[in-house]
Motif scaffolding. Structure first.
Motif, PDB file in Angstrom:
ATOM      1  N   TYR A 196       0.751  -1.197  -0.043  1.00  0.00           N
ATOM      2  CA  TYR A 196      -0.175   0.065   0.028  1.00  0.00           C
ATOM      3  C   TYR A 196       0.844   1.225  -0.140  1.00  0.00           C
ATOM      4  CZ  TYR A 196      -2.876  -3.746   1.510  1.00  0.00           C
ATOM      5  OH  TYR A 196      -3.454  -4.940   1.685  1.00  0.00           O
ATOM      6  N   ALA A 197       0.323   2.281  -0.494  1.00  0.00           N
ATOM      7  CA  ALA A 197       1.154   3.543  -0.779  1.00  0.00           C
ATOM      8  C   ALA A 197       2.413   3.466  -1.008  1.00  0.00           C
ATOM      9  CB  ALA A 197       1.018   4.286   0.847  1.00  0.00           C
ATOM     10  N   GLY A 198       2.798   2.503  -2.305  1.00  0.00           N
ATOM     11  CA  GLY A 198       3.870   2.313  -2.719  1.00  0.00           C
ATOM     12  C   GLY A 198       4.691   1.469  -2.164  1.00  0.00           C
ATOM     13  N   GLY A 199       4.261   0.686  -1.175  1.00  0.00           N
ATOM     14  CA  GLY A 199       5.122  -0.431  -0.448  1.00  0.00           C
ATOM     15  C   GLY A 199       5.301  -1.646  -1.301  1.00  0.00           C
ATOM     16  N   GLY A 200       6.297  -2.425  -1.066  1.00  0.00           N
ATOM     17  CA  GLY A 200       6.469  -3.498  -1.922  1.00  0.00           C
ATOM     18  C   GLY A 200       5.371  -4.794  -1.703  1.00  0.00           C
ATOM     19  N   ALA A 201       5.300  -5.768  -2.390  1.00  0.00           N
ATOM     20  CA  ALA A 201       4.585  -6.922  -2.160  1.00  0.00           C
ATOM     21  C   ALA A 201       4.920  -7.734  -1.257  1.00  0.00           C
ATOM     22  CB  ALA A 201       4.048  -7.467  -3.561  1.00  0.00           C
ATOM     23  N   GLY A 202       4.180  -8.716  -0.606  1.00  0.00           N
ATOM     24  CA  GLY A 202       4.785  -9.558   0.327  1.00  0.00           C
ATOM     25  C   GLY A 202       5.109 -10.763  -0.570  1.00  0.00           C
ATOM     26  N   ASP A 203       5.667 -11.801  -0.050  1.00  0.00           N
ATOM     27  CA  ASP A 203       6.100 -12.975  -0.375  1.00  0.00           C
ATOM     28  C   ASP A 203       5.070 -14.262  -0.174  1.00  0.00           C
ATOM     29  OD1 ASP A 203       8.513 -11.825  -1.010  1.00  0.00           O
ATOM     30  OD2 ASP A 203       9.195 -12.315   0.896  1.00  0.00           O
ATOM     31  N   LEU A 204       5.067 -15.200  -1.247  1.00  0.00           N
ATOM     32  CA  LEU A 204       4.177 -16.347  -1.175  1.00  0.00           C
ATOM     33  C   LEU A 204       5.074 -17.284  -0.721  1.00  0.00           C
ATOM     34  CD1 LEU A 204       1.575 -17.867  -1.993  1.00  0.00           C
ATOM     35  CD2 LEU A 204       2.454 -18.115  -4.532  1.00  0.00           C
ATOM     36  N   TYR A 205       4.572 -18.271   0.227  1.00  0.00           N
ATOM     37  CA  TYR A 205       5.215 -19.384   0.665  1.00  0.00           C
ATOM     38  C   TYR A 205       4.435 -20.510   0.204  1.00  0.00           C
ATOM     39  CZ  TYR A 205       8.403 -16.386   3.330  1.00  0.00           C
ATOM     40  OH  TYR A 205       9.359 -15.502   3.584  1.00  0.00           O
ATOM     41  N   LEU A 206       5.056 -21.604  -0.367  1.00  0.00           N
ATOM     42  CA  LEU A 206       4.330 -22.800  -1.130  1.00  0.00           C
ATOM     43  C   LEU A 206       4.874 -23.859  -0.041  1.00  0.00           C
ATOM     44  CD1 LEU A 206       4.615 -22.420  -4.731  1.00  0.00           C
ATOM     45  CD2 LEU A 206       2.581 -21.998  -3.341  1.00  0.00           C
ATOM     46  N   LYS A 207       3.872 -24.470   0.653  1.00  0.00           N
ATOM     47  CA  LYS A 207       4.324 -25.561   1.670  1.00  0.00           C
ATOM     48  C   LYS A 207       4.044 -26.611   0.880  1.00  0.00           C
ATOM     49  CE  LYS A 207       3.076 -27.241   6.180  1.00  0.00           C
ATOM     50  NZ  LYS A 207       2.273 -27.484   7.440  1.00  0.00           N
ATOM     51  N   VAL A 208       5.025 -27.525   0.864  1.00  0.00           N
ATOM     52  CA  VAL A 208       5.151 -28.618   0.054  1.00  0.00           C
ATOM     53  C   VAL A 208       4.470 -30.051   0.597  1.00  0.00           C
ATOM     54  CG1 VAL A 208       6.616 -30.346  -1.036  1.00  0.00           C
ATOM     55  CG2 VAL A 208       7.185 -28.040  -1.213  1.00  0.00           C
ATOM     56  N   ASN A 209       3.411 -30.595  -0.157  1.00  0.00           N
ATOM     57  CA  ASN A 209       2.705 -31.712   0.385  1.00  0.00           C
ATOM     58  C   ASN A 209       2.882 -32.925  -0.739  1.00  0.00           C
ATOM     59  OD1 ASN A 209       0.940 -33.465   1.580  1.00  0.00           O
ATOM     60  ND2 ASN A 209      -0.509 -33.166  -0.126  1.00  0.00           N
ATOM     61  N   ILE A 210       3.826 -33.880  -0.139  1.00  0.00           N
ATOM     62  CA  ILE A 210       4.183 -35.072  -1.245  1.00  0.00           C
ATOM     63  C   ILE A 210       3.097 -35.890  -1.438  1.00  0.00           C
ATOM     64  CG2 ILE A 210       5.610 -36.539  -1.969  1.00  0.00           C
ATOM     65  CD1 ILE A 210       7.879 -34.837  -0.637  1.00  0.00           C
ATOM     66  N   ALA A 211       2.495 -36.208  -2.285  1.00  0.00           N
ATOM     67  CA  ALA A 211       1.323 -37.147  -2.402  1.00  0.00           C
ATOM     68  C   ALA A 211       1.730 -38.718  -2.278  1.00  0.00           C
ATOM     69  CB  ALA A 211       0.836 -36.894  -3.761  1.00  0.00           C
ATOM     70  N   ALA A 212       0.752 -39.323  -1.589  1.00  0.00           N
ATOM     71  CA  ALA A 212       1.250 -40.654  -1.536  1.00  0.00           C
ATOM     72  C   ALA A 212       1.422 -41.420  -2.563  1.00  0.00           C
ATOM     73  CB  ALA A 212      -0.360 -41.548  -0.780  1.00  0.00           C
ATOM     74  N   HIS A 213       2.392 -42.372  -2.753  1.00  0.00           N
ATOM     75  CA  HIS A 213       2.877 -43.088  -4.062  1.00  0.00           C
ATOM     76  C   HIS A 213       2.444 -44.470  -3.997  1.00  0.00           C
ATOM     77  CE1 HIS A 213       5.902 -44.787  -6.873  1.00  0.00           C
ATOM     78  NE2 HIS A 213       5.902 -43.354  -7.330  1.00  0.00           N
ATOM     79  N   HIS A 214       2.145 -45.110  -5.073  1.00  0.00           N
ATOM     80  CA  HIS A 214       1.615 -46.478  -5.187  1.00  0.00           C
ATOM     81  C   HIS A 214       2.798 -47.601  -4.860  1.00  0.00           C
ATOM     82  CE1 HIS A 214       3.664 -46.133  -9.205  1.00  0.00           C
ATOM     83  NE2 HIS A 214       3.668 -47.250  -9.184  1.00  0.00           N
TER      84      HIS A 214
END
Length: 314
Positions: A196-214
């Motif tokens: 806001y008011a010229g401030g920079g954007a925040g960051d995005l954190y992606l939390k890894v979820n590893i799917a079950a494997h056959h």
């Protein structure tokens, strides 16, 4: 005066992307639990009831919720709002004009004396320009990223689409680090909420979820695989082709290998460099059905040959 920030989402036990119906259900459940009529001598329950009511007052109303989300817990680089009688005085949020059984935090933001100048934007607390006229960095945002075990092991570029609370979507290219672990967070700089008011954007954190494997299972950074063997392969030894996340390998099975024994393939797990995990191959002896009289006879002969062998020691 210092006013402590209240996390209304945490109070109701919902996520920041919760829909209106989910918020309503959570409120009703907690309101019943902490209602003063059901807890006549419990001061803590009464306090909880007030907090739940206040949280619902904000999150049920799209405009209140939008303002609350824009401020966020870190708008002043900390967990407390600086003093003064701030707030959005001139905005009528669904009929609320200040007062009532609400916290100082609520009244500082949505009631009190001075600040918000209609729908045009912030003038700041106390009408003196205040914090809202200063550049404010956008909030960091967290989302879930589901990967296959192969994607986590090899890494590389992945195209994803994220949906926001407003129903919009954003397409992103993510660089997956090779060997990324389940539960790890991948940071995408500048992909969080806008500033806001010229401030920079925040960051995005992606939390890894590893799917079950056959085929494989995970134990931390180690990969586990069950390898079925026939009784004669286990007794006589054999060379078996074993799948790994890096392709098939040939594994020598020593004669007399018992069921449940684990063999290690070093460096075939997740992680990186010196912290890279291994693959463990767990032997599983599989006994075939004795479908013919001849097969049963051979098993009986084998039993006689090993008459002195006792697999149980209890």
């Amino acid at each position: 005066m210092s006013v402590e920030y209240k996390d209304y989402y945490k109070i109701l036990g919902v996520s920041k992307t919760a829909e209106k119906d989910e918020i309503s259900r959570a409120f009703k459940k907690l309101a019943r639990k902490y209602h003063p009529d059901l807890n006549p001598n419990d001061a803590e329950a009464e306090k909880k009831f007030k907090e739940v009511n206040e949280a619902h007052e904000v999150l049920k109303d799209p405009e209140k919720r939008r303002m609350y989300d824009q401020l966020g817990p870190n708008w002043q680089q900390g967990q407390h709002f600086g003093g003064g009688a701030g707030g959005y005085q001139n905005m009528n949020f669904g009929g609320f004009q200040g007062g009532g059984d609400f916290s100082d935090f609520f009244e500082t933001i949505f009631g009190g004396g001075g600040g918000f100048q209609g729908a045009g934007g912030f003038q700041g607390f106390g009408g003196q320009g205040g914090y809202a006229n200063r550049p404010q960095r956008g909030r960091d945002v967290e989302a879930s990223l589901t990967l296959t075990l192969e994607e986590a092991y090899h890494g590389g570029r992945k195209s994803i689409t994220l949906s926001d609370a407003g129903g919009g979507s954003k397409a992103l290219e993510v660089n997956i680090p090779a060997g990324v672990k389940d539960g790890a967070r991948i940071r995408l700089s500048g992909q969080g909420d806008q500033g806001y008011a010229g401030g920079g954007a925040g960051d995005l954190y992606l939390k890894v979820n590893i799917a079950a494997h056959h085929r494989f299972t995970l134990d931390g950074v180690n990969v586990m695989l069950d390898l079925p063997l026939s009784p004669w392969e286990a007794a006589l030894g054999t060379e078996a082709t074993v799948p790994t996340l890096d392709g098939n390998v040939s594994l020598r099975i020593a004669a007399g290998t018992g069921s449940g024994r684990k063999l290690r393939l070093r460096g075939k797990g997740l992680g990186s460099a010196s912290k890279k995990g291994d693959q463990f191959v767990r032997i599983k002896i599989v006994v075939p059905d004795s479908a013919t009289d001849k097969q049963k006879e051979l098993w009986e002969e084998l039993a006689k040959e090993y008459e002195s062998f006792t697999p149980r020691d209890f």
